[in-house]
Design an enzyme around this catalytic site. Structure first.
Site, mmCIF file in Angstrom:
data_model
loop_
_atom_site.group_PDB
_atom_site.id
_atom_site.type_symbol
_atom_site.label_atom_id
_atom_site.label_comp_id
_atom_site.label_asym_id
_atom_site.label_seq_id
_atom_site.Cartn_x
_atom_site.Cartn_y
_atom_site.Cartn_z
ATOM 1 C CE1 TYR A 142 -3.359 2.734 0.394
ATOM 2 C CE2 TYR A 142 -2.528 3.119 1.938
ATOM 3 C CZ TYR A 142 -3.872 3.726 1.413
ATOM 4 O OH TYR A 142 -4.289 4.140 1.403
ATOM 5 C CE LYS A 146 -3.449 5.256 -1.971
ATOM 6 N NZ LYS A 146 -4.025 5.497 -2.785
#
Length: 183
Positions: A142, A146
């Protein structure tokens, strides 16, 4: 702020920040097309099915949205997810692929398809995260996704220099009430 006469396209519009954004944009006067896999949960002027990991779904979504709206003033790339809050050594290739295909490839795909329809004076908004600024344990895929969205945003700004389009990332964060780290 009034957005009367403006148009907006929101991905990931069926829940959370996406659904709230659709509501706020409509309350401000914008005509909004929302897209998500759970189309029945979208409360937009036009709700369309969208899987940002699929080129055909994404192309159909953008073409229909742009045609319905007559052009795009605001694009909010919000569709995303997080899987596997575990140490990377316990991560699975399937979870990693899902996160990267959704959070990174989806943003690039929707942006590429939508840019020809974004009017001068438009605004591109990308759902980032504080995870794209500061790493934390048990979220490597994740966090990588990002950081990639943040890098893409900076690179896109360079590519669009001279064109009157604003670009923003919204770097939301997670607040935990209990957190301890043993080192």
């Amino acid at each position: 702020m009034t957005l009367d006469g403006k148009t907006a396209v929101v991905t990931g519009a069926s829940s959370g920040i996406g659904a709230a954004t659709v509501r706020q944009l409509r309350e401000a006067g914008a005509r909004v097309v929302g897209g998500a896999r759970r189309v029945e949960r979208i409360d937009a002027d036009l709700a369309l099915e969208l899987d940002v990991t699929d080129e055909q779904s994404s192309a159909a979504f953008v073409e229909t949205a742009a045609a319905e709206l007559g052009g795009i003033d605001i694009l909010f790339c919000n569709a995303g997810l997080a899987l596997g809050r575990v140490p990377f050594t316990e991560s699975t290739e399937a979870d990693e692929a899902t996160v990267l295909h959704t959070n990174v490839d989806g943003v690039l795909r929707i942006t590429r398809l939508a840019l020809p329809h974004v009017r001068d004076g438009g605004h591109l908004v990308f759902m980032g995260s504080i995870a794209g600024r500061q790493a934390y344990p048990n979220g490597a895929s994740y966090i990588a996704s990002k950081f990639a969205v943040r890098g893409f945003t900076y690179a896109l700004r360079e590519d669009l220099l001279g064109r009157p389009i604003r670009i923003t990332t919204v770097d939301a964060g997670l607040v935990e009430t209990e957190f301890s780290v043993v080192r």
